[in-house]
Design an enzyme around this catalytic site. Structure first.
Site, PDB file in Angstrom:
ATOM      1  N   GLU A 270      81.480  35.438   7.112  1.00  0.00           N
ATOM      2  CA  GLU A 270      82.621  34.988   7.916  1.00  0.00           C
ATOM      3  C   GLU A 270      83.296  33.790   7.248  1.00  0.00           C
ATOM      4  O   GLU A 270      84.503  33.607   7.335  1.00  0.00           O
ATOM      5  CB  GLU A 270      82.194  34.662   9.347  1.00  0.00           C
ATOM      6  CG  GLU A 270      81.502  35.810  10.107  1.00  0.00           C
ATOM      7  CD  GLU A 270      82.260  37.125  10.110  1.00  0.00           C
ATOM      8  OE1 GLU A 270      83.497  37.115   9.958  1.00  0.00           O
ATOM      9  OE2 GLU A 270      81.608  38.184  10.258  1.00  0.00           O
ATOM     10  N   GLU A 299      88.061  42.006   3.484  1.00  0.00           N
ATOM     11  CA  GLU A 299      86.633  42.297   3.361  1.00  0.00           C
ATOM     12  C   GLU A 299      86.134  41.982   1.948  1.00  0.00           C
ATOM     13  O   GLU A 299      84.969  41.622   1.769  1.00  0.00           O
ATOM     14  CB  GLU A 299      86.399  43.769   3.728  1.00  0.00           C
ATOM     15  CG  GLU A 299      85.021  44.105   4.209  1.00  0.00           C
ATOM     16  CD  GLU A 299      84.523  43.313   5.425  1.00  0.00           C
ATOM     17  OE1 GLU A 299      85.328  42.741   6.197  1.00  0.00           O
ATOM     18  OE2 GLU A 299      83.293  43.261   5.599  1.00  0.00           O
TER      19      GLU A 299
HETATM   20 ZN    ZN Z   1      83.987  41.178   7.436  1.00  0.00          ZN
HETATM   21 ZN    ZN Z   2      82.861  40.135  10.678  1.00  0.00          ZN
END
Ligand code: ZN
Ligand code: ZN
Length: 504
Positions: A270, A299
């Protein structure tokens, strides 16, 4: 002409930043709901969120918006805009066209259906009852197929869904990269399975003080360059990051008493998402471009920090002593044993618990199944059989029931088809970016081993973070690495890493 442009640009920008303000407010209300809002306030709060979302949607699809977009998207006008404003106009146009095309009663039907379906899915997952969920999923797929017709079919029907999360990627391109990745990862996984040199992970099965876990998470985030004046760390059941604006990017983690690695790696994960949004250029703040450019690129930034840095040997060469100070029960465990344990590869049933290698196979399975549903006429009733066959083929295991098989993920119950691919695209982008990063910053490993992570953050800011959504994913990856998405970087990275760990 000059005057004409300016005349519409100003009010357009005002309208766009008004929409952005709604998004920020809604984001904060969501964050609050997930981080400990009082239970009795939840129903009213949900209505408030619904109301504000409707208002934002109305602004986005208003006659006013149409007037501005009609004017500003005329080629001779568009050409006069600077890069940022041109991108903003095109983004709003895309959103406008998409939301205008579906009749409101269909949107309403979809909202009601997915709300019911998510509840039905929870029960079905719990009871491993695919039959109970199947009627909902059948309806969702049917409605989604109608939406695809409204939105417009791209190369194939599934392309339309893929494009919502990863603009410019097509089924043709993703098929090619996944085929290549699969061809290299499946044999690697088989060699690992057959290896005699399996890491011992016993010592991870102990109790770890959660206050110490929080302290260690805060320490690591500080080391990464996470700015606590522009964010905060809280707890939630499922860790997440939420960027309200570059000056307020919050993250959460989850401290499990019997698993110290969970909080450590979700903080790194995160934290990676958060560094991206905290470092978007000031000139984009307050605009709709002040966010990550796509799910896949977002991501890539979380996984670069979590796996490629956070699960590397140099990282623990520097930070293992700190971890041991927080958790004396690890004082007898050698660094090398710890490093191997956090990198254990194992075929498993559950995607969110998978290691960094097999994770990609979980994603490829979902991608192939979604494509079969939307392009190849696979029926919902045949999903469990198809799912199990693919798990057998790619991972060598078969789920004992649908709760840990086809029903495990929430995504389909909310109608989120086309989303899964971004997780694995993120891994591929990350490895490709890492390859360039190592070339341009040859001291990469020694910086990490010294605990000097800031030059890495700065390189990523310069190449990726600051652009926010002002560059598309394909422009970004080309500008940073000099080539299009190439799955070989991830396969190379995984082969090198795991050949060494498993002595293959
Ligand atoms: Zn993620
Ligand atoms: Zn996440």
């Amino acid at each position: 002409m000059e005057e004409q442009t300016l005349k519409h640009l100003e009010p357009f920008l005002n309208l766009a930043s008004k929409i952005k303000s709604y998004h920020e407010a809604i984001g904060l209300l969501h964050w609050d709901l997930r981080t400990g809002a009082p239970k009795k306030g939840v129903p009213t709060r949900s209505e408030t969120i619904g109301m504000l979302s409707t208002e934002a949607f109305k602004l986005q699809t208003s006659a006013e918006m149409k007037t501005y977009l009609d004017m500003l998207t005329k080629p001779e006008v568009l050409n006069q805009l600077d890069d940022i404003n041109r991108r903003l106009v095109l983004e709003c146009k895309k959103e406008y066209d998409r939301s205008q095309s579906v009749p409101p009663e269909k949107v309403q039907a979809y909202t009601v259906l997915t709300a019911k379906s998510e509840t039905a899915w929870e029960d079905a997952k719990h009871n491993s009852d695919f039959e109970g969920f199947s009627p909902y999923l059948t309806e969702i797929v049917k409605l989604k197929q109608e939406f695809i017709d409204y939105w417009g079919v791209k190369d194939t029907r599934y392309d339309t869904l893929l494009d919502m999360y990863e603009p410019d990627l097509t089924v043709e391109k993703v098929d090619a990269v996944f085929a290549r990745l699969k061809a290299r990862l499946v044999p690697l996984q088989e060699r690992i399975n057959a290896s005699e040199n399996k890491p011992n992970t016993e010592f991870l099965n102990q109790l770890f003080d959660t206050d110490q876990q929080e302290k260690f998470s805060l320490f690591i985030l500080g080391q990464m360059g996470y700015d606590f004046d522009a964010g905060r760390l809280d707890e939630s059941v499922h860790p997440f990051a939420t960027g309200l604006n570059p000056g307020d990017v919050r993250i959460t983690t989850n401290y499990l008493q019997d698993d110290v690695t969970s909080a450590v790696f979700s903080s790194l994960h995160e934290g990676g998402h958060a560094l991206y949004e905290q470092n978007i250029d000031e000139s984009l703040a307050g605009t709709l471009l002040a966010e990550g450019t796509s799910m896949g690129i977002h991501e890539s930034q979380s996984r670069l920090w979590e796996n490629m840095i956070g699960r590397s040997r140099p990282f623990w060469t520097r930070y293992y002593q700190d971890l041991q100070q927080h958790f004396p029960q690890l004082s007898d465990v050698a660094l090398e044993d710890f490093y191997r344990a956090i990198n254990r590869v194992e075929s498993s049933l559950i995607r969110i618990e998978a290691d960094e290698l097999t994770y990609n196979l979980h994603i490829i399975i979902r991608y192939e199944i979604e494509k079969m549903l939307f392009n190849e006429g696979l029926e919902v009733k045949d999903l469990p059989e198809t799912w199990n066959a693919k798990y057998k083929e790619y991972l060598g295991i078969v789920p004992p029931n649908d709760g840990v098989g086809v029903l495990q993920d929430v995504h389909w119950s909310g109608g989120d088809f086309g989303y899964f691919a971004s997780y694995s695209l993120g891994n591929m982008y990350a490895a490709q970016i890492l390859h360039t990063l190592r070339q341009e910053l040859p001291e990469f490993d020694s910086y990490i081993a010294e605990g000097n992570l800031i030059p890495i953050k700065e390189w990523l800011t310069d190449k990726i973070y600051r652009y926010g959504k002002s560059r598309t994913p394909s422009e970004l990856i080309l500008a940073v690495t000099g080539e299009e998405l190439n799955p070989d970087y991830l396969a190379d990275y995984l082969e090198a890493k795991y050949t060494e760990i498993y002595k293959l």
